[in-house]
Design a protein around this motif. Structure first.
Motif, PDB file in Angstrom:
ATOM      1  N   MET A 305       0.899  -1.230   0.029  1.00 45.74           N
ATOM      2  CA  MET A 305       0.043   0.069  -0.001  1.00 45.74           C
ATOM      3  C   MET A 305       0.880   1.235  -0.013  1.00 45.74           C
ATOM      4  O   MET A 305       1.782   1.326   0.938  1.00 45.74           O
ATOM      5  CB  MET A 305      -0.803  -0.181   1.239  1.00 45.74           C
ATOM      6  CG  MET A 305      -1.891   1.399   1.346  1.00 45.74           C
ATOM      7  SD  MET A 305      -2.943   1.358  -0.346  1.00 45.74           S
ATOM      8  CE  MET A 305      -3.215   3.192  -0.141  1.00 45.74           C
ATOM      9  N   GLU A 306       0.404   2.240  -0.965  1.00 43.28           N
ATOM     10  CA  GLU A 306       1.535   3.162  -1.256  1.00 43.28           C
ATOM     11  C   GLU A 306       1.593   4.595  -0.227  1.00 43.28           C
ATOM     12  O   GLU A 306       1.569   5.452  -0.954  1.00 43.28           O
ATOM     13  CB  GLU A 306       1.271   3.613  -2.705  1.00 43.28           C
ATOM     14  CG  GLU A 306      -0.218   4.106  -2.762  1.00 43.28           C
ATOM     15  CD  GLU A 306      -1.441   3.480  -3.253  1.00 43.28           C
ATOM     16  OE1 GLU A 306      -1.160   2.388  -2.965  1.00 43.28           O
ATOM     17  OE2 GLU A 306      -2.323   3.935  -3.881  1.00 43.28           O
ATOM     18  N   HIS A 307       1.589   4.192   1.163  1.00 43.48           N
ATOM     19  CA  HIS A 307       1.419   5.255   1.847  1.00 43.48           C
ATOM     20  C   HIS A 307       2.840   6.285   1.712  1.00 43.48           C
ATOM     21  O   HIS A 307       3.900   5.483   1.719  1.00 43.48           O
ATOM     22  CB  HIS A 307       1.487   5.084   3.351  1.00 43.48           C
ATOM     23  CG  HIS A 307       0.172   4.258   3.603  1.00 43.48           C
ATOM     24  ND1 HIS A 307       0.260   2.873   4.215  1.00 43.48           N
ATOM     25  CD2 HIS A 307      -1.315   4.382   3.364  1.00 43.48           C
ATOM     26  CE1 HIS A 307      -1.071   2.541   4.294  1.00 43.48           C
ATOM     27  NE2 HIS A 307      -1.882   3.361   3.881  1.00 43.48           N
ATOM     28  N   SER A 337       8.060  -1.875  -7.982  1.00 43.16           N
ATOM     29  CA  SER A 337       7.949  -0.919  -8.877  1.00 43.16           C
ATOM     30  C   SER A 337       6.612  -0.446  -8.819  1.00 43.16           C
ATOM     31  O   SER A 337       6.433   1.085  -8.908  1.00 43.16           O
ATOM     32  CB  SER A 337       8.083  -1.635 -10.081  1.00 43.16           C
ATOM     33  OG  SER A 337       9.448  -1.846 -10.279  1.00 43.16           O
ATOM     34  N   HIS A 338       5.603  -1.231  -8.629  1.00 45.56           N
ATOM     35  CA  HIS A 338       4.178  -0.528  -8.499  1.00 45.56           C
ATOM     36  C   HIS A 338       3.796   0.308  -7.537  1.00 45.56           C
ATOM     37  O   HIS A 338       3.385   1.809  -7.630  1.00 45.56           O
ATOM     38  CB  HIS A 338       3.223  -1.797  -8.463  1.00 45.56           C
ATOM     39  CG  HIS A 338       1.733  -1.436  -8.214  1.00 45.56           C
ATOM     40  ND1 HIS A 338       0.885  -1.759  -9.249  1.00 45.56           N
ATOM     41  CD2 HIS A 338       1.047  -0.921  -7.349  1.00 45.56           C
ATOM     42  CE1 HIS A 338      -0.377  -1.198  -9.087  1.00 45.56           C
ATOM     43  NE2 HIS A 338      -0.329  -0.686  -7.852  1.00 45.56           N
ATOM     44  N   GLU A 339       4.321  -0.132  -6.161  1.00 44.29           N
ATOM     45  CA  GLU A 339       4.351   0.992  -5.114  1.00 44.29           C
ATOM     46  C   GLU A 339       5.059   2.234  -5.329  1.00 44.29           C
ATOM     47  O   GLU A 339       4.549   3.285  -4.892  1.00 44.29           O
ATOM     48  CB  GLU A 339       4.541   0.403  -3.723  1.00 44.29           C
ATOM     49  CG  GLU A 339       3.754  -1.009  -3.444  1.00 44.29           C
ATOM     50  CD  GLU A 339       2.214  -0.570  -3.510  1.00 44.29           C
ATOM     51  OE1 GLU A 339       1.635   0.422  -3.411  1.00 44.29           O
ATOM     52  OE2 GLU A 339       1.552  -1.787  -4.000  1.00 44.29           O
ATOM     53  N   THR A 340       6.138   2.103  -5.774  1.00 46.35           N
ATOM     54  CA  THR A 340       7.139   3.122  -5.847  1.00 46.35           C
ATOM     55  C   THR A 340       6.478   4.508  -6.867  1.00 46.35           C
ATOM     56  O   THR A 340       6.595   5.297  -6.770  1.00 46.35           O
ATOM     57  CB  THR A 340       8.544   2.866  -6.325  1.00 46.35           C
ATOM     58  OG1 THR A 340       9.148   2.040  -5.283  1.00 46.35           O
ATOM     59  CG2 THR A 340       9.612   4.089  -6.413  1.00 46.35           C
ATOM     60  N   ALA A 341       5.765   3.637  -7.963  1.00 45.56           N
ATOM     61  CA  ALA A 341       5.147   4.482  -9.010  1.00 45.56           C
ATOM     62  C   ALA A 341       4.081   5.175  -8.588  1.00 45.56           C
ATOM     63  O   ALA A 341       3.915   6.159  -9.030  1.00 45.56           O
ATOM     64  CB  ALA A 341       4.818   3.606 -10.151  1.00 45.56           C
ATOM     65  N   HIS A 342       3.274   4.710  -7.615  1.00 48.89           N
ATOM     66  CA  HIS A 342       2.199   5.353  -6.872  1.00 48.89           C
ATOM     67  C   HIS A 342       2.846   6.686  -6.115  1.00 48.89           C
ATOM     68  O   HIS A 342       2.030   7.567  -5.906  1.00 48.89           O
ATOM     69  CB  HIS A 342       1.698   4.457  -5.880  1.00 48.89           C
ATOM     70  CG  HIS A 342       0.436   3.512  -6.286  1.00 48.89           C
ATOM     71  ND1 HIS A 342      -0.461   4.094  -7.201  1.00 48.89           N
ATOM     72  CD2 HIS A 342       0.294   2.396  -5.944  1.00 48.89           C
ATOM     73  CE1 HIS A 342      -1.231   3.113  -7.250  1.00 48.89           C
ATOM     74  NE2 HIS A 342      -0.948   2.144  -6.534  1.00 48.89           N
ATOM     75  N   MET A 343       3.976   6.788  -5.732  1.00 48.62           N
ATOM     76  CA  MET A 343       4.403   7.975  -5.207  1.00 48.62           C
ATOM     77  C   MET A 343       4.040   9.273  -6.242  1.00 48.62           C
ATOM     78  O   MET A 343       3.692  10.506  -5.798  1.00 48.62           O
ATOM     79  CB  MET A 343       5.962   7.914  -4.900  1.00 48.62           C
ATOM     80  CG  MET A 343       6.221   7.002  -4.143  1.00 48.62           C
ATOM     81  SD  MET A 343       5.477   7.020  -2.303  1.00 48.62           S
ATOM     82  CE  MET A 343       4.757   5.450  -2.292  1.00 48.62           C
ATOM     83  N   LYS A 360      -5.211   5.377 -10.882  1.00 49.81           N
ATOM     84  CA  LYS A 360      -3.941   5.245 -10.205  1.00 49.81           C
ATOM     85  C   LYS A 360      -3.320   4.080 -10.335  1.00 49.81           C
ATOM     86  O   LYS A 360      -2.259   3.653 -10.448  1.00 49.81           O
ATOM     87  CB  LYS A 360      -3.989   6.020  -8.556  1.00 49.81           C
ATOM     88  CG  LYS A 360      -4.976   5.021  -7.700  1.00 49.81           C
ATOM     89  CD  LYS A 360      -4.738   5.636  -6.476  1.00 49.81           C
ATOM     90  CE  LYS A 360      -5.709   4.576  -5.485  1.00 49.81           C
ATOM     91  NZ  LYS A 360      -4.646   3.400  -5.067  1.00 49.81           N
ATOM     92  N   GLU A 361      -4.306   2.950 -10.229  1.00 43.15           N
ATOM     93  CA  GLU A 361      -3.665   1.672 -10.312  1.00 43.15           C
ATOM     94  C   GLU A 361      -3.287   1.026 -11.777  1.00 43.15           C
ATOM     95  O   GLU A 361      -2.087   0.826 -11.785  1.00 43.15           O
ATOM     96  CB  GLU A 361      -4.906   0.515  -9.868  1.00 43.15           C
ATOM     97  CG  GLU A 361      -5.268   0.694  -8.708  1.00 43.15           C
ATOM     98  CD  GLU A 361      -4.402   0.613  -7.562  1.00 43.15           C
ATOM     99  OE1 GLU A 361      -3.201  -0.167  -7.680  1.00 43.15           O
ATOM    100  OE2 GLU A 361      -4.142   1.334  -6.625  1.00 43.15           O
ATOM    101  N   ALA A 362      -4.051   1.744 -12.610  1.00 41.42           N
ATOM    102  CA  ALA A 362      -3.550   1.511 -14.116  1.00 41.42           C
ATOM    103  C   ALA A 362      -2.029   2.160 -14.375  1.00 41.42           C
ATOM    104  O   ALA A 362      -1.220   1.516 -14.807  1.00 41.42           O
ATOM    105  CB  ALA A 362      -4.692   1.964 -14.981  1.00 41.42           C
TER     106      ALA A 362
HETATM  107 ZN   LIG Z   1      -1.760  -0.060  -6.356  1.00 41.05          ZN
END
Ligand SMILES: [Zn+2]
Length: 887
Positions: A305-307, A337-343, A360-362
């Motif tokens: 989870m991208e907190h 990479s997914h969580e880091t990209a969420h930043m 945001k998920e896509a």
């Molecule tokens: Zn996500």
């Protein structure tokens, strides 16, 4: 999602000590000060429980510059206590809502007083809201101070630690706030925690001291965050640091994970660094938060989870053991990479409302795929992309109960119902197409523009479309209309004409959407042509930018056969050449992606048209398993096999084909294939074994008399074997279940097995009692156990008997939604209905649908989806045998 079932709102606080005071406040509050609370139509929407879309819009217009000073006191064995100072600029209410109160969200246990700008103020607490008369607000900056006791569910409290998880709508359980993603705020957190704990939150620690036997940790004020992204973790965590890179990093983990953390930490830091570097380069924007840390938690419900500043991960996703396979390594790099990209995508620029959760998920996934691809050169990424998404996407998309990517969300409380296969598996395909149509560079420039324009703020899909349009030659607004705002898929067919000597004179690809002939999905697909003898082959990219497109380049050529969408990047029902329906095994393909696409298209065609007879399909699968060695393709087809074998293959053919497949699967299990593929065959064998020889083999595997060289069975595998044997009512089944129970070493698994074995029991009364016990939500609290039990309760060999549970299971659906996690209603129905294909089941579901016309659409969709597969299999069997209700 855990709903408000036992959240104290207006009613439950009246039962407490403060009954008279609160009652007076509420009565005065609701009927004297806010007469419109009772009558106003607008307020009845804005003030309804949860956070309605109306309330969110109203608040975004009237509030600005939000800040929360949050304090929690966490002491072992006591309720968490909190206080919050909320500072905001009040811009006045827009005219039509001038008489409305200020509405905060709070679904915690209790509040003990509200101060507005330094003075006590009256308030009303109702339906997860605190209502404050807006006449008392100052124009400009205001401050509210509220002491409260939160609901502890979003704190996930365990003995040695706790972590918060507010996504999508649980921040208001943890503190009074304006709980909507577009009202971003700076958070300043202070914690009092046990003195031997540490704490991590979105920002840096500024004060860490011991006072009164507790540790006080104060964090710096954060950058603007959506409420669902505010988070902290506290407990007996250990810390590993990495200081040699561009950004210092820290990883927190529990002592129970320390050996694995030591082994993996270097690689985990390296993967985060690679992702950060790639993203800074792609976006042209430096990492946007003030520190980079992450916490590994064994029981974390999601992969990550991208907190911002404090990503949470499930520890097993990052801490690999033994000698991990290439796929496990790839999945780990993918989640990091997914969580880091969420930043950047989700945290720096957030969504305005949860109807855009897909967005945001896509983008996070789109970026992750591109970060990871060059790191794993030996993996066929195109094949992986197709097998990861196609079956799951079309599982929903082919049914009449599908929905567009972008859905309406009337209340944040229903955000959980938005999640599902369409949200996860269609957007990757859509963004892939967007990149093909716009071109890599234009898309990148547009995304940079979007991130720049909305930094530390929020934007919706339409804001992004406007920017994409500015940077593209194509009409992205119209493109978005079909791809994002529409449900269903087009049918894609060909019209081929030949000249006198058998050469192609015209080859047209047609997109058709029943009922709207001019509608089409602009997309670029590949078509592969196979020349005489299957030797010569050519792949051509075709841009379907109108409903009919001529592929001129193949004119004059001789072609044996062709494959539409041969790289699996298109969207639609790619209709199989009808001449292949009689014998799908007639053609073959060398490239793995083509074999994967073709086997999917064959299955899709069977489901959509029923035009492949059961023997032809069984023959096709039998030959496919005989020669296919690619694990991804084998796995996808084994899943289809299970469905086909139990639901579609008429009973007079089952024993014969069952025996042939069992023998084939045993050969494959004992072959030279990679252990993961042999395991997949073993699982299919376990689930579908029918003949007495096969059942005897299964028993020998369970007892240890037989083994598979190189494949180690886990405790869970032995549990599954014992349960499958019990369902088959083998001699001594009782002894098998009891022995299995006693030999399980893992305590959690032991409890799970003793729960599930009742559903697998050959004694009908035990199964009946088990089903009755599920009516108590307490007995449904371990949802994965319930789903596993439902599989055995409705096992295909039992469905003549389990028919009696269907109606009640559907009747329970609304309650299941209220008490369960977000995915539970869907899994509850799917697992119940998966192996029913009889007339009896068909009639029950049909009746349920007709008697529940006013049922919530989000739940009815789940039922209709189940109905689609039920009716397909039921009518298929009638068509090929006249068989109606034999199972
Ligand atoms: Zn996500």
């Amino acid at each position: 999602m855990e709903k408000r079932g036992n959240c104290p709102g207006f009613l439950s606080i009246t039962t407490g000590l403060y009954f008279p005071i609160v009652l007076i406040i509420v009565v005065i509050g609701l009927y004297a000060r806010f007469p419109d609370l009772a009558w106003g139509i607008e307020l009845s929407k804005a003030g309804e429980a949860g956070v309605s879309a109306e309330l969110a819009v109203m608040r975004s217009k009237s509030l600005d510059s939000l800040g929360y000073n949050v304090y929690y006191r966490i002491v072992e064995g006591r309720d968490i206590r909190g206080s919050v100072n909320i500072s905001f600029v009040f811009k006045g209410l827009h005219s039509e809502s001038a008489s409305l109160p200020l509405i905060l969200d709070f679904a915690g246990k209790e509040i003990s007083g509200v101060e507005l700008n330094g003075s006590q103020c009256s308030y009303a607490l109702r339906d997860d809201h605190i209502f404050i008369n807006s006449e008392h607000l100052a124009e400009g900056r205001n401050e509210l101070l509220i002491n409260f006791i939160p609901d502890e569910r979003p704190f996930h409290r365990e003995k040695d630690f706790l972590y918060t998880l507010f996504v999508p709508d649980k921040a208001r359980m943890a503190l009074p706030c304006f709980d909507q993603p577009d009202l971003k705020a700076n958070f300043k957190l202070t914690l009092d925690i046990p003195s031997d704990w540490v704490a991590v939150s979105n920002s840096k620690v500024v004060v860490d001291s011991i006072r009164g036997g507790l540790r006080r940790v104060e964090f710096a004020r954060t950058s603007p965050l959506s409420t669902y992204l505010f988070s902290f973790v506290a407990g007996r965590f250990l810390r590993a640091t990495h200081t040699s890179g561009k950004y210092p990093m820290a990883m927190y983990y529990l002592a129970s994970d320390s050996a694995r953390a030591r082994r993996n930490s270097e690689e985990i830091f390296r993967l985060h660094e690679t992702a950060l570097e790639w993203l800074e380069n792609y976006t042209g924007i430096k990492y946007p938060f003030d520190k980079f840390e992450f916490v590994l938690i064994p029981s974390f419900p999601y992969s990550g989870m991208e907190h911002p500043g404090a990503i949470l991960y499930r520890s097993s996703r990052l801490l690999l053991t033994g000698s991990p396979t290439e796929m496990e390594l790839l999945r780990r790099a993918g989640v990091i990479s997914h969580e880091t990209a969420h930043m950047w995508f989700g945290d720096l620029v957030s969504i305005k409302w949860f109807n855009d959760v897909w967005l945001k998920e896509a983008f996070a996934q789109f970026m992750a795929d591109r970060i990871v691809e060059p790191l794993f050169g030996s993996i066929d990424h195109r094949l992986l992309f197709f097998t990861s998404h196609a079956d799951r996407l079309y599982e929903v998309e082919r049914t009449p109960a599908t929905h567009p990517i972008r859905q309406t969300l009337d209340n944040l409380s229903h955000a959980g119902s938005l999640y599902g296969n369409i949200i996860y598996h269609k957007p990757p395909l859509v963004l892939n197409q967007l990149e093909k149509i716009m071109g890599k560079d234009s898309l990148r420039v547009a995304l940079q523009d979007y991130l720049e324009s909305f930094s530390y703020s929020s934007a919706d899909w339409h804001d992004l479309v406007k920017i994409l349009d500015r940077h593209s030659k194509e009409d992205i607004a119209s493109w978005s209309e079909v791809w994002v705002e529409r449900a269903h898929r087009p049918e894609i067919t060909t019209e081929v004409k030949y000249d006198a000597v058998g050469r192609i004179s015209s080859f047209k690809v047609k997109e058709r959407y029943p009922g709207e002939e001019s509608l089409f999905w602009p997309q670029k697909i590949n078509v592969s042509f196979f020349g005489p003898g299957g030797i010569e082959d050519t792949t051509i990219e075709v841009y379907l930018n109108s409903p009919v497109v001529e592929v001129g380049i193949v004119r004059g050529r001789k072609v044996d056969y062709y494959l539409l969408d041969s790289t699996g990047e298109g969207f639609g029902f790619f209709r199989l050449d009808p001449s292949l329906a009689e014998n799908p095994a007639k053609v073959s393909f060398n490239r793995a992606i083509e074999r994967a696409v073709y086997s999917f298209q064959v299955w899709d065609y069977l489901l959509e048209t029923g035009n492949i007879n059961p023997e032809a399909f069984a023959t096709y699968l039998y030959r496919l398993f005989g020669k296919e060695s690619n694990g991804l393709i084998v796995q996808a087809n084994l899943n289809r096999f299970r469905r086909f074998f139990w639901d579609f293959l008429p009973s007079h053919l089952k024993l014969n084909w069952g025996g042939r497949f069992e023998k084939l699967f045993i050969t494959k299990m004992e072959s030279e294939l990679p252990p993961s593929v042999r395991r997949a065959y073993f699982k299919a064998f376990c689930a579908c074994v029918l003949t007495s020889d096969g059942v005897r083999s299964l028993r020998e595997f369970w007892s240890g008399e037989k083994e598979l060289e190189g494949v180690e069975f886990s405790e869970r595998d032995f549990c599954d074997m014992a349960l499958e044997l019990a369902v088959r009512e083998v001699d001594g089944w009782q002894d098998i279940l009891e022995r299995q129970l006693s030999r399980i070493k893992n305590d959690k698994l032991k409890s799970e097995f003793s729960f599930v074995m009742r559903a697998a029991s050959p004694v009908p009364e035990i199964r009946e009692d088990f089903f009755d016990s599920l009516k108590d939500p307490y007995n449904r609290r371990h949802e994965p156990w319930v789903l596993s039990a439902l599989y055995y309760l409705h096992h295909p060999l039992r469905n003549y008997d389990s028919l009696r549970f269907i109606e009640e299971s559907l009747d329970m659906l609304q309650e299941i939604e209220r008490t369960g996690d977000i995915f539970f209603p869907k899994s509850w129905v799917e697992t119940t209905m998966m192996y029913h294909s009889s007339e009896g089941a068909y009639e029950v579901v049909k009746r349920f649908i007709s008697e529940h016309q006013d049922y919530p659409q989000r739940l009815m969709r789940i039922v209709r989806r189940a109905m689609y597969y039920l009716s397909r299999s039921y009518f298929y069997k009638i068509r090929y045998t006249g068989e109606e209700s034999s199972n």
